[in-house]
Enzyme design. Structure first.
Site, PDB file in Angstrom:
ATOM      1  N   ASP A   1      30.330  44.262  45.512  1.00 32.25           N
ATOM      2  CA  ASP A   1      29.423  45.278  44.983  1.00 32.25           C
ATOM      3  C   ASP A   1      30.236  46.433  44.414  1.00 32.25           C
ATOM      4  O   ASP A   1      31.411  46.603  44.731  1.00 32.25           O
ATOM      5  CB  ASP A   1      28.463  45.744  46.086  1.00 32.25           C
ATOM      6  CG  ASP A   1      29.191  46.276  47.304  1.00 32.25           C
ATOM      7  OD1 ASP A   1      29.910  47.289  47.176  1.00 32.25           O
ATOM      8  OD2 ASP A   1      29.060  45.690  48.397  1.00 32.25           O
TER       9      ASP A   1
ATOM     10  N   GLU B   1      53.236  17.980  40.009  1.00 26.92           N
ATOM     11  CA  GLU B   1      52.334  19.115  40.248  1.00 26.92           C
ATOM     12  C   GLU B   1      53.111  20.434  40.237  1.00 26.92           C
ATOM     13  O   GLU B   1      52.651  21.437  39.703  1.00 26.92           O
ATOM     14  CB  GLU B   1      51.600  18.935  41.584  1.00 26.92           C
ATOM     15  CG  GLU B   1      50.531  17.857  41.523  1.00 26.92           C
ATOM     16  CD  GLU B   1      49.956  17.507  42.891  1.00 26.92           C
ATOM     17  OE1 GLU B   1      48.773  17.114  42.945  1.00 26.92           O
ATOM     18  OE2 GLU B   1      50.689  17.584  43.909  1.00 26.92           O
TER      19      GLU B   1
END
Ligand code: DGJ
Length: 751
Positions: free
Chosen positions: A543, A623
């Site tokens: 928020d 990877e």
């Protein structure tokens, strides 16, 4: 009409009774009528400053009572007028904004216009975050004073104007100047009655690990209301809503946004009244709220940020992104590129020691990662989530020494070091609880609920906040810490403070939030170089209130790339890319057990603060090589991604594909992210119409042997069609098939 008083955006005329707030593209108008009722006249597309009160259509509606001052006029009713501050108990039967119980037991609030004042700067709210001024842009403030004559209660209304972002803020302060104490049982941050339009409300619903899905519902005579009573702004609803005209989309239609700069309970509601006016409201939820105010005491609401767009949701979002980045976020990282971090949580959970952490850091550094974040489990007696919270001293046995020693070893590898805290919580099995069992929120004589085996410290008490600050300060003074992840992992129940009087128990949930803000203020003041990331089991406190202290927030505990497309897409309606914590995690994903390619996981996580949440020692060589390229890519482009202008192009909720893009300020560079969830067969053309480009510039598109002009890319679209699977000559390589993603880099060519 000649202007009587104005400072740029705030125009006042008609003997100081007509107020028109002007931003770049919007206007907001109020008028104090001859009975001193403050009428809401307009909020929408920019218009002039004529008094719109003539548009109010007054009829004698049955059962709509008339105030005494209206005399024989049966057309004048508080129940039907469009108002700015609807009172209670005095004839407006729609939802009120303020409820007061007076000393004699009566319920009434009837505020009338008294005076006004204009300030050439933004207003602050004691103890709470609010939009602040910068050198580049200062807000302006209109303060309207209203009084309740029968009780000597004064209400100050604050209207802030930020012209560039088309933002108008609202907040209110209630002062008890009367002789007796009052109980303030409800006080919202704003209310307004919009005279026309058939609105729809967009709100964000969710749950743990699946936050902020935008849903949309027509506003009818049945109330549309969302909110939280959990003590956090919550996973379940976000304190942000949008009222838009029917059918408004990303690039068309008028929309009014409202979001609350607050991290606790809230309510947002819209409802049509009998005259089809829409009452729109937002503020602290009245459940478990009752503010006892003695003579001379005051209550301040949190600030609501309103913003208007006449051309759809994308513009509204961009206005929110800008105002949050420039006037909410603060500190050393406000404009800084966010460090690429690795967090050990999903790599180890609680099962780690110094050796494991150093191995992760060592490998991560080789991959181009810039910071190691040590998550939950480094302190007190914390081998699982049953114990240890509240004891913020390093477990030297587990970590093989002090925090300073560990930080130094990580620094020597060339990496920054960050640390996890959960300052508001305590486990029963902790030294802190054994010493201070009365420091938790708990109702006498009742069962105490626990959540994740933990209790909530009573942050409404200054001594509790100060004690936690003392413990954290010691750690932060001892060791060079660059980042703090401030977690919070349960909702509030049995809310009762052991030091507050019976009359003051209704203040506790709000004062708790003020305590959280106070601890943040103390920590960010004392350690201004530290980057804070807020977290509440992922996104339960995402928020604007917390973004004032922590410019980034852990968006969700779900790190799966497909789910994250939806979560980040929904979040982007209000919150900027730079605020969204987003990491690449291992597969199968720990939350949904899905396998997605490393490429797609990164392509989604780039659109956030970016980092990793896996064990780099368990990766294959291929990877590792791919991750080196990913970190290099993010380093090259993170300014553009995190601070560019963000556009949503295709919604993951609407179909099988999603697309979004960022554009640099000078429009010379852009990155488009395109994602497809399931591989279709033999489908037709696919293209995405881009946005925000310079129509007259030619753009070279990466991976395509072609350049197209901005207008072509925005009108004809970027072609994303590919070889249909039915005749796909490639073998599956982990990056095609299901869960595909592509990034298109656009660079303006020198002509
Ligand atoms: C919840 C957070 O959202 C996770 O990322 C992790 O930090 C855990 N808490 C640790 O307990």
């Amino acid at each position: 009409m000649p202007q009587e008083e104005e400072i740029m955006a705030i125009k006042v005329s008609e003997n100081g009774r007509l107020f028109t707030l002007q931003t770049k593209d919007s206007s907001y108008q109020m008028f104090a009528d001859d009975k001193n009722v403050l009428l809401h006249l307009y909020y929408g597309e920019k218009i002039g400053e004529e008094n719109l009160s003539g548009l109010i259509f007054c009829t004698d509606m049955g059962f709509a009572g008339n105030p005494e001052e209206a005399g024989p006029n049966r057309k004048y009713s508080l129940d039907t007028l469009p108002q700015e501050i609807p009172g209670s108990g005095v004839g407006d039967f729609r939802d009120d904004m303020i409820e007061i119980r007076h000393a004699d037991g009566s319920f009434a609030a009837d505020f009338r216009f008294d005076s006004y004042e204009i300030l050439d700067h933004s207003y602050a709210i004691p103890g709470m975050p609010a939009l602040y001024d910068t050198e580049e842009e200062k807000g302006e403030t209109l303060v309207i004073t209203m009084t309740e004559k029968a009780s000597d209660i004064v209400l100050k209304l604050f209207y802030g104007v930020f012209e560039n972002e088309n933002v108008i803020t609202r907040a209110a302060r209630l002062e008890n100047h009367g002789e007796t104490a009052i109980e303030l049982e409800k006080m919202l941050s704003f209310s307004m009655d919009l005279m026309y339009e058939n609105y729809e409300m967009i709100y964000f619903s969710g749950r743990h690990a699946m936050e902020r899905t935008a849903e949309r519902i027509p506003v009818q005579h049945a109330k549309v209301e969302i909110g939280s009573t959990r003590g956090t702004s919550s996973h379940h609803y976000n304190p942000a809503v949008i009222l838009c005209e029917e059918g408004a989309g990303e690039t068309h239609g008028s929309c009014i946004g409202a979001c609350l700069v607050y991290s606790g309970n809230f309510v947002a509601a819209a409802q049509k009244d009998q005259k089809n006016q829409t009452r729109f409201q937002m503020g602290i939820h009245p459940t478990n709220f009752c503010f006892h105010l003695e003579k001379g005491e005051a209550f301040d609401t949190p600030q609501a940020i309103l913003s208007y767009s006449g051309t759809g949701l994308t513009k509204l979002s961009q206005q929110y992104h800008e105002i949050i980045r420039e006037h909410i976020c603060r500190g050393a990282y406000k404009h800084a590129k966010r460090p690429i971090l690795i967090n050990n949580w999903e790599a180890t959970y609680f099962d780690f020691n110094e050796e494991k952490i150093l191995k992760i850091a060592e490998q991560a550094q080789k991959l181009g990662i810039e910071m190691l974040v040590l998550d939950d489990g480094w302190f007190g007696k914390r081998e699982d989530d049953n114990s240890g919270l509240g004891d913020w001293f390093v477990n030297e046995k587990k970590m093989n020494g002090s925090m300073a020693q560990l930080a130094e070893k990580i620094h020597k590898m060339g990496m920054k070091f960050g640390l996890w805290f959960e300052p508001e919580m305590v486990n029963k099995d902790s030294n802190l609880y054994r010493e201070h069992p009365d420091w938790i929120l708990s109702t006498p004589g009742r069962h105490i609920s626990h959540g994740r085996n933990q209790y909530i410290l009573d942050f409404s008490r200054a001594e509790v906040v100060d004690a936690i600050y003392g413990q954290m300060e010691k750690i932060l003074e001892d060791a060079p810490i660059s980042y703090i992840k401030w977690d919070m992992n349960r909702c509030m129940s049995e809310v009762y403070s052991h030091t507050a009087s019976a009359a003051d128990q209704g203040k506790v949930m709000h004062q708790y939030i003020l305590g959280v803000y106070r601890l943040y203020e103390k920590l960010t003041g004392r350690f201004p170089e530290i980057l804070f990331e807020s977290c509440a089991s992922g996104g339960s406190r995402f928020d604007p209130g917390l973004l004032y202290y922590a410019p980034q927030a852990w968006t969700s505990d779900d790190t799966d790339a497909v789910e994250r497309c939806k979560i980040q897409y929904g979040t982007s309606l209000v919150y900027p890319v730079s605020s969204m914590g987003s990491h690449v995690s291992a597969v199968p994903n720990h939350q949904v057990l899905r396998n997605t390619s490393l490429k797609m996981r990164a392509d989604v996580a780039y659109f956030g603060t970016f980092g990793y949440e896996l064990n780099p020692n368990s990766l294959t060589e291929a990877e590792r090589e791919a991750i080196k390229k990913q970190t290099a890519f993010m380093k090259e482009h993170r300014s553009l991604i995190q601070y560019g202008t963000f556009y949503r192009l295709q919604s993951p909720f609407a179909g099988n594909e999603m697309a979004w893009m960022v554009v640099s300020e000078d429009k010379k560079e852009a990155i488009v992210g395109w994602y497809r969830f399931l591989e279709p067969i033999n489908i037709g053309y696919r293209s995405v119409r881009l946005q925000g480009l310079d129509p007259k510039l030619p753009y070279q598109i990466s991976n395509m042997e072609m350049a197209l002009y901005g207008d072509e890319l925005m009108q004809a679209g970027l072609i994303v069609s590919d070889v249909a699977s039915g005749q796909n000559p490639e073998q599956y390589n982990g990056e095609n098939g299901d869960f595909q993603s592509r990034l298109y880099l656009l660079k303006a060519k020198e002509e």
